[in-house]
Design an enzyme around this catalytic site. Structure first.
Site, PDB file in Angstrom:
ATOM      1  N   ASP A  82     -29.690  -8.269  99.365  1.00  0.00           N
ATOM      2  CA  ASP A  82     -29.338  -6.830  99.853  1.00  0.00           C
ATOM      3  C   ASP A  82     -30.412  -5.965  99.000  1.00  0.00           C
ATOM      4  OD1 ASP A  82     -27.602  -7.768 101.653  1.00  0.00           O
ATOM      5  OD2 ASP A  82     -25.912  -7.197  99.964  1.00  0.00           O
ATOM      6  N   GLU A 138     -26.212  -2.958 110.597  1.00  0.00           N
ATOM      7  CA  GLU A 138     -25.803  -2.427 109.311  1.00  0.00           C
ATOM      8  C   GLU A 138     -27.281  -2.146 108.479  1.00  0.00           C
ATOM      9  OE1 GLU A 138     -23.326  -5.640 108.100  1.00  0.00           O
ATOM     10  OE2 GLU A 138     -24.690  -7.148 108.031  1.00  0.00           O
TER      11      GLU A 138
END
Length: 493
Positions: free
Chosen positions: A19, A181
């Site tokens: 991420d 997301e």
């Protein structure tokens, strides 16, 4: 993605670094990643060239700011975003253990820290938050709810209090792929761009992009989405997604996560989701990703004799800070037995290579060398009753795999080694990697046992992390472990 393109399989941050989020200040780049249950949380990496990175601090370095149970695998810190605005660095992220309380927001004058106590943003309930400042000074927080009816939400926010200044509004339902997301909002020229991760963080993972003339939308998705995905391909890097864009002096770049699966189908990734780099050009004001980069392998090998005044920034622990259970001594670093059964006293570092060897020089009788994926999937070589014992825990099953006597005249050198097997005639391999348990004597590496590394992979264990390796006290002895030195070496090939 053109099939003639030669894709670099080398990450810029190998090992468990998922991420990624990145920002630029002058000639300097700062990149952060998710850390889940490991502390100190959220390492801040610095680079001048986007390929050579060093850790300069952690956002959650203060022991009073965060702690998690060691058993909370893949909980903790999810998908942070880093931004720089008006001379200050800002990070917003999710503590999944308290997701119903809103996002965590913190800032610092310097990326090295100290970072302020995290402030709650109670009106933003979900994961993967992002910060964006518009030209009029309005700061927007954008986040993923995980809800099918309202995946991506947005509101303006007061950074001093954490209060939302507007009602949360639906920003996007995604491009049509599953699980929208990881939103990141940015501006280039007259266009505002919304970057999303979609398809789930497994083999279907992808990066999509939409654009609008306003930060609040409406956003229209690129007709060629996804702009990055390796799904249904034979590329050595899979699960590509969750990206962030950064402008450099020479153009634009994108950082994204990916995995390097090995072994038989469906492929097993061992070191978690890693951070990769690609170039970006623009056509008709849409980003075009070019992965044809020559990324040199990152140097990962090190030896630590613990002679410094404090632990190197590479050392982490599940659930609490290493400083909570370690202390310096002339003999080495002392690792205390856990005083609370919610925590594990494991001083660990990320595994960063496909093949590697770790060695720990310890005082015999008190220590074990551990390879951990989570609390239910780990292996170890431990000192026990004058022997070095190879042990494996896989789900509910716990088994000793073998034992040999420890040398009586010297400190014990415990060793774990991972090697990739030779492919068979059809290109496949029977295992993910060979995990070898042993000790090191004057005659070299002495093997105790070996096992299939698939049992310590994400595909078996589940979750979002990768392997870590480190030392903890042998349970039941009542004594601390003394770690005299630790070495880790990436093995070429």
């Amino acid at each position: 993605m053109s099939k003639e393109t030669v894709i670099s399989a080398m990450p810029i941050l190998p090992g468990f670094h998922p991420d990624p989020s990145i920002c630029r200040v002058g000639d300097d780049f700062y990149l952060i990643t998710s850390t889940f249950e490991y502390l100190p949380g959220v390492p801040v990496h610095h680079s001048r060239d986007l390929t050579s990175w060093s850790v300069i601090g952690h956002v959650f370095a203060d022991r009073d700011h965060l702690s998690f149970p060691s058993s909370a695998g893949s909980a903790g810190i999810f998908a942070p975003t880093i931004r720089h605005h008006d001379g200050r660095f800002w990070v917003i992220t999710t503590d999944i253990n308290t997701v119903g309380d809103g996002q965590l927001l913190t800032s610092a004058a310097s990326p090295e820290g100290p970072w302020g106590p995290p402030l709650r943003v109670p009106g933003a309930i979900g994961i993967d938050p992002d910060l964006f400042w518009d030209a009029d000074g309005t700061c927007y927080v954008t986040w993923a709810t995980g809800r099918a009816d309202a995946p991506i939400m947005q509101a303006s926010v007061d950074l001093e209090t954490g209060d939302l200044l507007s009602e949360p509004a639906l920003l996007s339902t995604g491009s049509g792929l599953a699980h929208p997301e990881g939103p990141h909002l940015l501006r280039r020229g007259d266009w505002y761009y919304l970057l999303l991760a979609e398809g789930g963080t497994e083999r279907g993972h992808a990066v999509t992009v939409a654009r609008s003339r306003a930060a609040t939308g409406p956003f229209v998705f690129h007709p060629g989405d996804p702009i990055l995905s390796h799904r249904s391909s034979t590329d050595p890097v899979q699960n590509t997604g969750h990206a962030d864009l950064v402008e450099t002096a020479d153009g634009w770049n994108i950082v994204h996560l990916g995995v390097r699966p090995v072994g038989p189908g469906p492929g097993f990734h061992l070191n978690g989701r890693e951070t990769f780099l690609a170039k970006v050009s623009w056509e008709d004001d849409w980003p075009v990703v070019d992965e044809n980069l020559d990324i040199a392998p990152v140097s990962t090998s090190f030896t630590d004799d613990f002679s410094a005044d404090r632990l190197d920034l590479r050392w982490i622990a599940p659930g609490r800070h290493p400083g909570d259970f370690t202390s310096a001594s002339p003999r080495g670093v002392v690792i205390d037995q856990p005083s609370d059964d919610r925590y594990r006293s494991l001083l660990a570092t990320r595994v960063r290579d496909q093949q590697w060897e770790a060695r720990a020089d310890v005082e015999p009788g008190d220590a074990r060398l551990v390879l951990r994926m989570d609390e239910d999937h780990w292996v170890a070589v431990e000192c026990r009753d004058g022997h070095a014992v190879a042990h494996a825990t896989v789900g509910p099953f716990r088994q000793d795999l073998g034992a040999i006597p420890l040398p009586a005249t010297r400190p014990a050198t415990l060793a774990l080694r991972s090697t990739l097997p030779t492919p068979g005639p059809h290109g496949g391999t029977p295992v993910a990697d060979d995990l070898q348990f042993g000790i090191v004597t004057d005659d070299g590496f002495v093997e105790i046992a070996r096992m299939d590394g698939r049992y310590v992979s994400t595909e078996v264990a589940g979750g979002f992390t990768g392997r870590v390796v480190g030392v903890e006290p042998t349970p039941g002895t009542g004594r601390p472990a003394v770690l005299r030195s630790f070495s880790y070496e990436g093995i070429a090939g």
